[in-house]
Write a protein that holds these residues in place. Sequence first.
Motif, PDB file in Angstrom:
ATOM      1  N   VAL A  22      40.261   1.354  43.799  1.00  0.00           N
ATOM      2  CA  VAL A  22      39.969   0.697  45.083  1.00  0.00           C
ATOM      3  C   VAL A  22      39.468  -0.706  44.774  1.00  0.00           C
ATOM      4  N   ILE A  23      40.071  -1.679  45.428  1.00  0.00           N
ATOM      5  CA  ILE A  23      39.652  -3.065  45.137  1.00  0.00           C
ATOM      6  C   ILE A  23      38.879  -3.681  46.312  1.00  0.00           C
ATOM      7  N   VAL A  24      39.161  -3.157  47.513  1.00  0.00           N
ATOM      8  CA  VAL A  24      38.429  -3.655  48.694  1.00  0.00           C
ATOM      9  C   VAL A  24      37.804  -2.447  49.402  1.00  0.00           C
ATOM     10  N   GLU A  25      36.455  -2.514  49.570  1.00  0.00           N
ATOM     11  CA  GLU A  25      35.770  -1.436  50.312  1.00  0.00           C
ATOM     12  C   GLU A  25      35.127  -2.054  51.551  1.00  0.00           C
ATOM     13  N   VAL A  26      35.582  -1.604  52.707  1.00  0.00           N
ATOM     14  CA  VAL A  26      35.003  -2.107  53.966  1.00  0.00           C
ATOM     15  C   VAL A  26      34.158  -0.972  54.542  1.00  0.00           C
ATOM     16  N   ARG A  27      32.829  -1.221  54.723  1.00  0.00           N
ATOM     17  CA  ARG A  27      31.925  -0.151  55.156  1.00  0.00           C
ATOM     18  C   ARG A  27      31.110  -0.577  56.385  1.00  0.00           C
ATOM     19  N   ASN A  28      31.259   0.207  57.432  1.00  0.00           N
ATOM     20  CA  ASN A  28      30.434   0.064  58.650  1.00  0.00           C
ATOM     21  C   ASN A  28      30.355  -1.375  59.164  1.00  0.00           C
ATOM     22  N   VAL A  29      31.500  -2.047  59.138  1.00  0.00           N
ATOM     23  CA  VAL A  29      31.492  -3.466  59.529  1.00  0.00           C
ATOM     24  C   VAL A  29      31.505  -3.614  61.054  1.00  0.00           C
ATOM     25  N   ASN A  30      30.578  -4.447  61.524  1.00  0.00           N
ATOM     26  CA  ASN A  30      30.503  -4.780  62.945  1.00  0.00           C
ATOM     27  C   ASN A  30      30.499  -6.288  63.097  1.00  0.00           C
ATOM     28  N   LYS A  31      31.153  -6.742  64.143  1.00  0.00           N
ATOM     29  CA  LYS A  31      31.174  -8.181  64.393  1.00  0.00           C
ATOM     30  C   LYS A  31      31.288  -8.407  65.901  1.00  0.00           C
ATOM     31  N   ALA A  32      30.460  -9.314  66.397  1.00  0.00           N
ATOM     32  CA  ALA A  32      30.530  -9.648  67.824  1.00  0.00           C
ATOM     33  C   ALA A  32      30.439 -11.148  67.971  1.00  0.00           C
ATOM     34  N   TYR A  33      31.013 -11.684  69.028  1.00  0.00           N
ATOM     35  CA  TYR A  33      30.893 -13.117  69.303  1.00  0.00           C
ATOM     36  C   TYR A  33      30.054 -13.308  70.552  1.00  0.00           C
ATOM     37  N   LEU A  69      38.955  -9.404  61.308  1.00  0.00           N
ATOM     38  CA  LEU A  69      38.778  -8.532  60.138  1.00  0.00           C
ATOM     39  C   LEU A  69      39.326  -9.217  58.885  1.00  0.00           C
ATOM     40  N   LEU A  70      40.485  -9.861  59.045  1.00  0.00           N
ATOM     41  CA  LEU A  70      41.084 -10.567  57.911  1.00  0.00           C
ATOM     42  C   LEU A  70      40.159 -11.698  57.431  1.00  0.00           C
ATOM     43  N   ASN A  71      39.587 -12.439  58.394  1.00  0.00           N
ATOM     44  CA  ASN A  71      38.681 -13.539  58.040  1.00  0.00           C
ATOM     45  C   ASN A  71      37.443 -13.035  57.310  1.00  0.00           C
ATOM     46  N   LEU A  72      36.954 -11.865  57.731  1.00  0.00           N
ATOM     47  CA  LEU A  72      35.767 -11.295  57.070  1.00  0.00           C
ATOM     48  C   LEU A  72      36.097 -10.899  55.633  1.00  0.00           C
ATOM     49  N   ILE A  73      37.275 -10.276  55.445  1.00  0.00           N
ATOM     50  CA  ILE A  73      37.673  -9.861  54.096  1.00  0.00           C
ATOM     51  C   ILE A  73      37.919 -11.087  53.212  1.00  0.00           C
ATOM     52  N   ALA A  74      38.429 -12.167  53.841  1.00  0.00           N
ATOM     53  CA  ALA A  74      38.720 -13.389  53.071  1.00  0.00           C
ATOM     54  C   ALA A  74      37.464 -14.221  52.790  1.00  0.00           C
ATOM     55  N   GLY A  75      36.344 -13.822  53.395  1.00  0.00           N
ATOM     56  CA  GLY A  75      35.092 -14.533  53.128  1.00  0.00           C
ATOM     57  C   GLY A  75      34.982 -15.866  53.855  1.00  0.00           C
ATOM     58  N   ILE A  76      35.693 -16.024  54.967  1.00  0.00           N
ATOM     59  CA  ILE A  76      35.527 -17.274  55.731  1.00  0.00           C
ATOM     60  C   ILE A  76      34.746 -17.037  57.027  1.00  0.00           C
ATOM     61  N   ASP A  77      34.322 -15.802  57.244  1.00  0.00           N
ATOM     62  CA  ASP A  77      33.468 -15.480  58.384  1.00  0.00           C
ATOM     63  C   ASP A  77      32.449 -14.444  57.917  1.00  0.00           C
ATOM     64  N   LYS A  78      31.358 -14.314  58.642  1.00  0.00           N
ATOM     65  CA  LYS A  78      30.265 -13.426  58.221  1.00  0.00           C
ATOM     66  C   LYS A  78      30.187 -12.185  59.112  1.00  0.00           C
ATOM     67  N   VAL A  79      29.923 -11.047  58.493  1.00  0.00           N
ATOM     68  CA  VAL A  79      29.751  -9.820  59.286  1.00  0.00           C
ATOM     69  C   VAL A  79      28.389  -9.842  59.976  1.00  0.00           C
ATOM     70  N   ASP A  80      28.281  -9.120  61.095  1.00  0.00           N
ATOM     71  CA  ASP A  80      26.956  -8.959  61.716  1.00  0.00           C
ATOM     72  C   ASP A  80      26.194  -7.848  60.996  1.00  0.00           C
ATOM     73  N   SER A  81      26.925  -6.799  60.647  1.00  0.00           N
ATOM     74  CA  SER A  81      26.332  -5.732  59.837  1.00  0.00           C
ATOM     75  C   SER A  81      27.443  -5.046  59.061  1.00  0.00           C
ATOM     76  N   GLY A  82      27.041  -4.293  58.038  1.00  0.00           N
ATOM     77  CA  GLY A  82      28.027  -3.634  57.189  1.00  0.00           C
ATOM     78  C   GLY A  82      28.247  -4.413  55.899  1.00  0.00           C
ATOM     79  N   THR A  83      29.087  -3.839  55.021  1.00  0.00           N
ATOM     80  CA  THR A  83      29.334  -4.501  53.736  1.00  0.00           C
ATOM     81  C   THR A  83      30.835  -4.548  53.448  1.00  0.00           C
ATOM     82  N   ILE A  84      31.215  -5.576  52.707  1.00  0.00           N
ATOM     83  CA  ILE A  84      32.596  -5.677  52.212  1.00  0.00           C
ATOM     84  C   ILE A  84      32.484  -5.953  50.709  1.00  0.00           C
ATOM     85  N   VAL A  85      32.954  -5.010  49.928  1.00  0.00           N
ATOM     86  CA  VAL A  85      32.896  -5.175  48.467  1.00  0.00           C
ATOM     87  C   VAL A  85      34.327  -5.392  47.970  1.00  0.00           C
ATOM     88  N   ILE A  86      34.515  -6.519  47.281  1.00  0.00           N
ATOM     89  CA  ILE A  86      35.851  -6.844  46.766  1.00  0.00           C
ATOM     90  C   ILE A  86      35.763  -7.077  45.266  1.00  0.00           C
TER      91      ILE A  86
END
Lengths: 246, 388
Positions: A22-33, A69-86
């Motif tokens: 596994v190279i990308v782990e997306v866990r409990n990610v939340n994002k709101a504007y 979601l793509l922006n969060l994985i690419a590291g150009i936007d920030k999650v409100d909560s949760g983790t992304i491990v790449i």
Amino acid sequence: MTDPVTACDGQGPPVDLENQPVIVEVRNVNKAYLRGNHVIPVLQEINFDIRAGEFLALMGPSGSGKSTLLNLIAGIDKVDSGTIVIGGVDITALDETELAHWRATNVGFIFQFYNLIPVLTAFENVELPLQLTGLSRSERREHVEMALRVVNLSHRMDHYPSQLSGGEQQRVAIARAVVTDPTILVADEPTGDLDRVSAKEIMSLMCRLSRESGKTIIMVTHDPKAAEAAQVIRHLDKGSLNDAHP
Amino acid sequence: MKVPVSYSFRNLWTRRLTTILTAGGMALVVFVFAAILMLAEGLQKTLVDTGSWDNVVLIRKGSQSEVQSGIERLQASIIETQPEVAAGADGRRMLAKEVVVLISLPKRGTDKPSNVIIRGVSEESMAMRPQVKLVEGRMPRPSSSEIIAGESVSRRFTGAGIGETLRFGMRDWTVVGIFDAGSTGFSSEIWGDADQLMQAFRRPVYSSVIFKLRDASGFDAFKTRVESDPRLTVEAKRETRFYADQSEVMAKFLRILGMSLTIIFSLGAVIGAMITMYAAVANRTAEIGTLRALGFQRRSILGAFLMEALLLGFIGGAVGLFFASFLQLLTISTLNFQTFSELAFSFTLTVEIVWQALLFSLVMGFVGGVLPALQASRMKIVDALRTS
């Protein structure tokens, strides 16, 4: 009219994901504007993994949160909560400077409108991400020439974006994305601005990068034809993953 | 890591018309800035070059110029006997007792009157000023109403050409020679016999005493002794210092006037640069987002846009200086506030002025570019990319 031949036809077999880490782990990610005084939830409790070499297509209607979601994985936007491990790095814990460094070496971007710098030649556009590495001038040249060979545009390296067709510009953008040999490639509607023939060429190229070079690709698309090239398709609906989608 | 300079340069090239107009505005300001500095420099250079390091000028204590000064014959004789006064090849003392008066003469062409310095000189005056050379005619005969005119005066004033006659001091004076004093203040003077001029103007005293030092390093001791001598109410200055002081008020006035004008003009140029750079940022929002997404830091974006603004300033500065350099071909004349006489001088461009003008243009570029560059660097990547 649908094209009976898919973009990946005639290319090698897809990567056997079972044996890949596994190279990308997306866990409990939340994002709101925040729009005015209103909080608009975009992503809710997103959890999924991506394996090395996987070609993932994220699909869903407009406003479903796939680009976010793509922006969060690419590291150009920030999650409100949760983790992304790449690649073992929790990118949600990185500060802005660290994140920029991380993006420079780990992410290759392919945009819908190519996003090439108009005042730079194809060669210079592809060389841009390498300016952020410690490579010498001759090493950079070598890498750029190789990347342009991969996308079959060596003969247009001195042309400016305005002198290239849409399909050629997107191929230059793909060369720019792969030139640093990043951990993941992220593509946001890569065929969205192309005619059918060019779109197929681009998808064929991406399929080749996945199958022959083992690149991990995360692609957002509306186009079911483009999604056919992917090994895994995930659907987002109203900010949630809906893997029960047909 | 920095965004390549070629990125900033080519963006300016791509927007050629905007670049030319903005840089043109800056060039105008730099032109004015450089012109004022060149004017002040030209004035100072002319007056400073007028003097020689080993000549000493003595005038009455408290006088600002030779025109206001008066040195009695007895005092002049005391000075003549000082050991510091050099002797010439013929054994005569290298000392000149001079009288300086101002007269008003009409200018050629316009007949507009302007003040000219008439200097009554003695035989040694010429020998002590090697920069003064007779280029036409001959020297005046002693005890005659003959005069010689500086090239600048003979060219610009009616009756000051060779063979012509000027009327002043209730006498007619014939111009028998023209002298070239290079780019010094002497070029703007008329010279005649000191005794004849004193009689004509009923002046019982000299204006100044000038002598060559036997040893150039002996000035300080001489100054201390002479200025404390109760018989002499004089002030001693090296000739170079004396003329530099004469240019100070005028040069300062020119600089203050020039700086005030330049600051007002530069506000316009800075606003122009700012508008250009804000437009550049607005047009390239997606590019900024792309560069940031690729991994370029905020400071790299800041640097790229500042570089563009600085290049804009540099182009403006270089163009302004290029055109200002042609001013060196002009000679202008103005009234020196300290001597109330007409002084002709040229605009002078020095390496220091080139650096100052370029620095000034870069500062204008920087001030105009810093806010737009900050705006560019603070953009959120996602928002910037959304404008694609």
